[in-house]
Write a protein that holds these residues in place. Structure first.
Motif, PDB file in Angstrom:
ATOM      1  N   ARG A  33       1.281   4.515 -12.104  1.00  0.00           N
ATOM      2  CA  ARG A  33       1.442   4.589 -10.638  1.00  0.00           C
ATOM      3  C   ARG A  33       0.918   5.937 -10.116  1.00  0.00           C
ATOM      4  NH1 ARG A  33       6.309   1.752 -11.575  1.00  0.00           N
ATOM      5  NH2 ARG A  33       7.626   3.564 -11.249  1.00  0.00           N
ATOM      6  N   THR A  35       1.061  -3.951  -9.706  1.00  0.00           N
ATOM      7  CA  THR A  35       1.492  -2.540  -9.780  1.00  0.00           C
ATOM      8  C   THR A  35       2.977  -2.455 -10.129  1.00  0.00           C
ATOM      9  OG1 THR A  35       1.958  -2.434  -7.425  1.00  0.00           O
ATOM     10  CG2 THR A  35      -0.249  -1.756  -8.129  1.00  0.00           C
ATOM     11  N   GLY A  68      -3.395  -3.352  -8.815  1.00  0.00           N
ATOM     12  CA  GLY A  68      -3.858  -1.992  -8.533  1.00  0.00           C
ATOM     13  C   GLY A  68      -5.141  -2.018  -7.723  1.00  0.00           C
TER      14      GLY A  68
END
Ligand SMILES: Nc1ncnc2c1ncn2[C@@H]1O[C@H](COP(=O)(O)OP(=O)(O)OP(=O)(O)O)[C@@H](O)[C@H]1O
Length: 291
Positions: free
Chosen positions: A133, A125, A90
Protein backbone atom coordinates in the motif's frame (compact mmCIF):
# COMPACT_ATOMS: atom_id res chain seq x y z
CA UNK A 1 11.96 24.00 -2.31
CA UNK A 2 9.89 23.81 0.86
CA UNK A 3 9.89 26.60 3.40
CA UNK A 4 7.97 27.36 6.57
CA UNK A 5 8.27 30.73 8.28
CA UNK A 6 7.10 31.08 11.87
CA UNK A 7 4.38 28.55 11.10
CA UNK A 8 1.88 28.09 13.91
CA UNK A 9 -1.26 26.02 14.41
CA UNK A 10 -3.14 26.36 17.66
CA UNK A 11 -6.04 24.11 18.57
CA UNK A 12 -8.15 24.91 21.59
CA UNK A 13 -5.92 23.10 24.04
CA UNK A 14 -2.60 22.65 22.24
CA UNK A 15 -0.21 24.53 20.04
CA UNK A 16 0.38 21.64 17.64
CA UNK A 17 2.90 23.72 15.66
CA UNK A 18 4.56 26.65 17.38
CA UNK A 19 6.61 29.16 15.39
CA UNK A 20 8.20 26.56 13.11
CA UNK A 21 10.76 27.80 10.55
CA UNK A 22 12.76 25.46 8.35
CA UNK A 23 13.64 24.79 4.73
CA UNK A 24 13.99 21.62 2.68
CA UNK A 25 16.27 22.34 -0.25
CA UNK A 26 16.18 21.04 -3.83
CA UNK A 27 18.65 18.25 -4.51
CA UNK A 28 18.41 17.05 -0.91
CA UNK A 29 16.37 14.48 0.98
CA UNK A 30 15.28 16.07 4.25
CA UNK A 31 14.10 14.01 7.21
CA UNK A 32 11.37 15.63 9.31
CA UNK A 33 11.67 14.00 12.70
CA UNK A 34 9.77 14.15 15.94
CA UNK A 35 8.11 11.92 18.51
CA UNK A 36 4.42 11.09 18.24
CA UNK A 37 2.35 14.24 18.70
CA UNK A 38 5.24 16.63 18.03
CA UNK A 39 3.39 18.30 15.14
CA UNK A 40 4.76 16.60 12.03
CA UNK A 41 1.48 15.68 10.37
CA UNK A 42 -0.06 19.06 11.17
CA UNK A 43 2.93 20.78 9.53
CA UNK A 44 2.74 18.60 6.42
CA UNK A 45 -1.02 19.19 6.17
CA UNK A 46 -0.42 22.96 6.31
CA UNK A 47 2.19 22.67 3.56
CA UNK A 48 -0.39 20.83 1.46
CA UNK A 49 -3.20 23.30 2.05
CA UNK A 50 -5.26 20.78 4.04
CA UNK A 51 -5.05 22.62 7.36
CA UNK A 52 -5.12 26.39 7.67
CA UNK A 53 -2.28 27.89 9.73
CA UNK A 54 -3.19 30.05 12.73
CA UNK A 55 -0.28 32.27 11.68
CA UNK A 56 2.93 32.12 9.70
CA UNK A 57 3.58 30.80 6.24
CA UNK A 58 4.05 27.43 4.55
CA UNK A 59 5.52 27.63 1.04
CA UNK A 60 6.08 25.17 -1.78
CA UNK A 61 8.35 26.56 -4.49
CA UNK A 62 7.88 30.00 -2.98
CA UNK A 63 4.07 29.98 -2.86
CA UNK A 64 1.38 28.76 -0.48
CA UNK A 65 -0.15 25.52 -1.80
CA UNK A 66 -3.46 27.25 -2.53
CA UNK A 67 -1.68 29.64 -4.90
CA UNK A 68 0.18 27.00 -6.90
CA UNK A 69 -0.79 27.15 -10.58
CA UNK A 70 -0.68 23.40 -11.15
CA UNK A 71 -0.45 21.79 -7.70
CA UNK A 72 -0.45 18.13 -8.86
CA UNK A 73 2.52 18.83 -11.08
CA UNK A 74 4.41 20.73 -8.40
CA UNK A 75 3.96 18.57 -5.32
CA UNK A 76 3.18 14.92 -4.66
CA UNK A 77 2.30 13.64 -1.22
CA UNK A 78 1.91 10.41 0.69
CA UNK A 79 -0.12 11.31 3.74
CA UNK A 80 -1.88 8.23 4.97
CA UNK A 81 -2.79 4.76 3.95
CA UNK A 82 -6.22 3.62 2.92
CA UNK A 83 -6.54 6.07 0.05
CA UNK A 84 -7.79 3.41 -2.30
CA UNK A 85 -11.01 1.39 -2.29
CA UNK A 86 -10.13 -2.11 -1.01
CA UNK A 87 -12.11 -3.81 -3.80
CA UNK A 88 -10.28 -1.89 -6.52
CA UNK A 89 -7.10 -3.20 -8.12
CA UNK A 90 -3.87 -1.26 -7.70
CA UNK A 91 -3.92 -0.44 -11.38
CA UNK A 92 -7.55 0.76 -11.33
CA UNK A 93 -6.78 3.01 -8.39
CA UNK A 94 -3.75 4.51 -10.06
CA UNK A 95 -5.58 4.92 -13.38
CA UNK A 96 -8.38 6.81 -11.60
CA UNK A 97 -5.91 9.12 -9.90
CA UNK A 98 -4.08 9.56 -13.21
CA UNK A 99 -7.19 11.06 -14.76
CA UNK A 100 -7.24 13.67 -12.00
CA UNK A 101 -3.56 14.40 -12.47
CA UNK A 102 -3.79 14.51 -16.25
CA UNK A 103 -1.38 11.58 -16.65
CA UNK A 104 -1.77 8.91 -19.35
CA UNK A 105 -1.89 5.09 -19.27
CA UNK A 106 1.76 4.75 -20.19
CA UNK A 107 2.64 6.72 -17.06
CA UNK A 108 0.45 4.43 -14.93
CA UNK A 109 2.22 1.30 -16.19
CA UNK A 110 5.67 2.88 -15.89
CA UNK A 111 4.93 3.85 -12.29
CA UNK A 112 3.60 0.41 -11.34
CA UNK A 113 6.84 -0.98 -12.70
CA UNK A 114 8.91 1.65 -10.90
CA UNK A 115 7.38 0.96 -7.48
CA UNK A 116 7.59 -2.81 -7.96
CA UNK A 117 3.85 -3.45 -8.19
CA UNK A 118 3.61 -4.50 -11.85
CA UNK A 119 3.09 -8.13 -10.84
CA UNK A 120 0.34 -7.25 -8.36
CA UNK A 121 -1.29 -4.51 -10.43
CA UNK A 122 -4.48 -6.48 -10.96
CA UNK A 123 -4.86 -7.65 -7.37
CA UNK A 124 -7.35 -5.99 -5.04
CA UNK A 125 -5.66 -3.34 -2.90
CA UNK A 126 -7.57 -4.80 0.04
CA UNK A 127 -5.25 -7.81 -0.26
CA UNK A 128 -2.09 -5.67 -0.38
CA UNK A 129 0.36 -5.75 2.50
CA UNK A 130 1.14 -2.50 4.32
CA UNK A 131 4.37 -2.23 2.31
CA UNK A 132 2.51 -2.69 -0.98
CA UNK A 133 0.00 0.00 0.00
CA UNK A 134 2.94 2.32 0.73
CA UNK A 135 4.35 1.59 -2.73
CA UNK A 136 0.97 2.34 -4.33
CA UNK A 137 0.76 5.60 -2.38
CA UNK A 138 4.23 6.60 -3.57
CA UNK A 139 3.22 5.80 -7.17
CA UNK A 140 0.14 7.99 -6.75
CA UNK A 141 2.27 10.84 -5.41
CA UNK A 142 4.56 10.60 -8.44
CA UNK A 143 1.77 10.69 -11.06
CA UNK A 144 2.09 14.37 -11.94
CA UNK A 145 5.91 14.18 -12.07
CA UNK A 146 6.15 16.70 -9.24
CA UNK A 147 9.46 18.30 -8.27
CA UNK A 148 8.50 18.35 -4.60
CA UNK A 149 7.68 15.16 -2.70
CA UNK A 150 6.18 15.13 0.80
CA UNK A 151 5.99 11.75 2.50
CA UNK A 152 4.47 11.19 5.95
CA UNK A 153 6.02 8.10 7.56
CA UNK A 154 6.48 6.26 4.24
CA UNK A 155 9.03 3.82 5.65
CA UNK A 156 6.36 2.49 8.01
CA UNK A 157 5.60 -1.09 7.00
CA UNK A 158 8.43 -1.46 4.52
CA UNK A 159 10.76 -4.43 4.84
CA UNK A 160 14.53 -3.98 4.27
CA UNK A 161 14.09 -4.51 0.54
CA UNK A 162 11.33 -1.90 0.53
CA UNK A 163 13.56 0.55 2.42
CA UNK A 164 16.36 0.00 -0.11
CA UNK A 165 13.88 0.62 -2.93
CA UNK A 166 12.62 3.81 -1.27
CA UNK A 167 16.20 5.01 -0.74
CA UNK A 168 17.02 4.64 -4.44
CA UNK A 169 13.78 6.30 -5.49
CA UNK A 170 14.23 9.31 -3.22
CA UNK A 171 17.92 9.62 -4.11
CA UNK A 172 17.13 9.62 -7.84
CA UNK A 173 14.44 12.23 -7.27
CA UNK A 174 16.82 14.49 -5.34
CA UNK A 175 19.66 13.93 -7.81
CA UNK A 176 17.35 15.11 -10.58
CA UNK A 177 16.94 18.38 -8.66
CA UNK A 178 13.79 17.47 -6.75
CA UNK A 179 12.98 18.34 -3.15
CA UNK A 180 12.04 15.53 -0.75
CA UNK A 181 10.61 15.94 2.76
CA UNK A 182 10.04 12.68 4.59
CA UNK A 183 8.76 12.33 8.14
CA UNK A 184 9.35 9.71 10.79
CA UNK A 185 9.37 9.29 14.54
CA UNK A 186 12.50 7.11 14.27
CA UNK A 187 15.84 8.51 13.18
CA UNK A 188 17.21 5.02 12.67
CA UNK A 189 14.52 4.44 10.06
CA UNK A 190 15.65 7.46 8.05
CA UNK A 191 19.40 7.43 8.71
CA UNK A 192 20.07 5.60 5.44
CA UNK A 193 17.71 7.81 3.43
CA UNK A 194 18.29 11.45 4.27
CA UNK A 195 20.90 14.17 3.73
CA UNK A 196 19.49 16.68 6.19
CA UNK A 197 17.39 16.41 9.34
CA UNK A 198 14.92 18.79 10.94
CA UNK A 199 14.16 17.60 14.46
CA UNK A 200 11.08 19.01 16.14
CA UNK A 201 9.56 18.79 19.60
CA UNK A 202 6.34 20.40 20.81
CA UNK A 203 5.86 22.02 17.42
CA UNK A 204 9.26 23.76 17.50
CA UNK A 205 12.53 23.14 15.68
CA UNK A 206 15.15 21.68 18.02
CA UNK A 207 17.87 21.13 15.40
CA UNK A 208 18.16 21.55 11.64
CA UNK A 209 21.41 20.22 10.24
CA UNK A 210 23.01 17.96 7.67
CA UNK A 211 22.78 14.45 9.11
CA UNK A 212 26.57 14.12 8.95
CA UNK A 213 26.90 17.01 11.41
CA UNK A 214 24.32 15.77 13.90
CA UNK A 215 26.78 13.65 15.82
CA UNK A 216 29.25 16.51 16.30
CA UNK A 217 31.80 16.42 19.09
CA UNK A 218 29.47 18.25 21.50
CA UNK A 219 27.64 14.98 22.11
CA UNK A 220 30.75 13.06 23.09
CA UNK A 221 31.07 12.13 26.73
CA UNK A 222 34.12 10.87 28.56
CA UNK A 223 34.18 8.21 31.25
CA UNK A 224 37.02 8.88 33.64
CA UNK A 225 38.25 6.92 36.66
CA UNK A 226 41.24 8.06 38.72
CA UNK A 227 42.77 7.81 42.15
CA UNK A 228 41.21 11.05 43.45
CA UNK A 229 37.78 11.57 41.85
CA UNK A 230 36.97 14.71 43.85
CA UNK A 231 40.12 16.45 42.76
CA UNK A 232 39.53 15.44 39.16
CA UNK A 233 35.92 16.65 39.35
CA UNK A 234 37.04 20.13 40.47
CA UNK A 235 39.85 20.28 37.92
CA UNK A 236 37.53 19.33 35.04
CA UNK A 237 34.89 21.85 36.15
CA UNK A 238 37.54 24.54 36.44
CA UNK A 239 38.34 23.82 32.77
CA UNK A 240 34.73 24.49 31.84
CA UNK A 241 33.48 20.88 31.59
CA UNK A 242 30.17 19.55 32.83
CA UNK A 243 30.81 16.71 35.26
CA UNK A 244 28.55 14.00 36.61
CA UNK A 245 29.26 10.67 38.14
CA UNK A 246 27.93 7.36 39.33
CA UNK A 247 30.30 6.88 42.26
CA UNK A 248 32.59 4.62 40.21
CA UNK A 249 33.51 6.89 37.33
CA UNK A 250 33.10 10.52 36.33
CA UNK A 251 31.06 11.39 33.27
CA UNK A 252 32.55 14.43 31.58
CA UNK A 253 31.08 16.52 28.78
CA UNK A 254 32.86 19.42 27.08
CA UNK A 255 36.43 18.08 27.00
CA UNK A 256 38.34 15.89 24.57
CA UNK A 257 40.11 12.80 25.90
CA UNK A 258 43.43 14.55 25.30
CA UNK A 259 42.38 17.59 27.35
CA UNK A 260 41.09 15.44 30.21
CA UNK A 261 44.34 13.40 30.28
CA UNK A 262 46.47 16.55 30.37
CA UNK A 263 44.34 18.07 33.15
CA UNK A 264 44.63 14.91 35.27
CA UNK A 265 48.38 14.90 34.72
CA UNK A 266 48.52 18.61 35.66
CA UNK A 267 46.85 18.01 39.04
CA UNK A 268 48.89 14.88 39.65
CA UNK A 269 46.04 12.35 39.71
CA UNK A 270 46.82 8.97 38.07
CA UNK A 271 44.07 7.77 35.75
CA UNK A 272 42.79 4.21 35.79
CA UNK A 273 40.37 4.62 32.89
CA UNK A 274 39.65 7.20 30.19
CA UNK A 275 37.22 6.33 27.43
CA UNK A 276 35.00 8.22 25.00
CA UNK A 277 31.36 7.39 24.67
CA UNK A 278 29.92 8.84 21.45
CA UNK A 279 26.14 8.73 21.58
CA UNK A 280 24.31 6.93 18.79
CA UNK A 281 22.26 8.98 16.34
CA UNK A 282 19.15 7.60 17.99
CA UNK A 283 20.32 8.82 21.43
CA UNK A 284 21.03 12.31 20.07
CA UNK A 285 17.65 12.36 18.38
CA UNK A 286 15.81 11.21 21.51
CA UNK A 287 17.58 13.81 23.64
CA UNK A 288 16.60 16.60 21.24
CA UNK A 289 13.10 15.30 20.57
CA UNK A 290 12.22 14.83 24.23
CA UNK A 291 13.42 18.31 25.23
N1 LIG B 1 -7.67 18.44 14.54
C1 LIG B 1 -7.08 18.52 15.74
N2 LIG B 1 -7.72 19.01 16.80
C2 LIG B 1 -7.11 19.11 18.00
N3 LIG B 1 -5.84 18.75 18.26
C3 LIG B 1 -5.14 18.25 17.23
C4 LIG B 1 -5.70 18.11 15.91
N4 LIG B 1 -4.73 17.59 15.09
C5 LIG B 1 -3.64 17.40 15.85
N5 LIG B 1 -3.87 17.78 17.13
C6 LIG B 1 -2.89 17.76 18.23
O1 LIG B 1 -1.73 18.42 17.79
C7 LIG B 1 -0.56 17.76 18.27
C8 LIG B 1 0.35 17.40 17.12
O2 LIG B 1 -0.25 16.37 16.34
P1 LIG B 1 0.38 15.82 15.00
O3 LIG B 1 -0.55 14.75 14.48
O4 LIG B 1 0.71 16.92 14.09
O5 LIG B 1 1.72 15.14 15.51
P2 LIG B 1 2.68 14.10 14.80
O6 LIG B 1 4.06 14.54 15.10
O7 LIG B 1 2.30 13.94 13.38
O8 LIG B 1 2.38 12.77 15.58
P3 LIG B 1 2.25 11.26 15.04
O9 LIG B 1 3.64 10.79 14.79
O10 LIG B 1 1.59 10.56 16.21
O11 LIG B 1 1.38 11.30 13.82
C9 LIG B 1 -1.06 16.57 19.07
O12 LIG B 1 -1.09 16.96 20.44
C10 LIG B 1 -2.45 16.35 18.55
O13 LIG B 1 -3.26 15.76 19.54
Amino acid sequence: MIETIDLTKAYRKVRAVDGLSFTAAPGRVTGFLGLNGSGKTTTLRMLLGLTRPTSGTALINGRPFTELRDPLREVGAVLEQGISHPGQSGRAHLAGQAMLAGAGRARVDALLEMVGLAGAAHHRTGDYSLGMRQRLAVATALLGEPRVLILDEPANGLDPEGIAWLRRLLRDHANAGGTVLISSHLLAELAQLVDDVVIIAKGQVRRATPLAELSGSDGVRLRVRGRDPVRLWHAFEAAGATVGGDGQALEVAGLSAEQAGEIAFGVGVPLYELSTDAPSLEQIFLELAAA
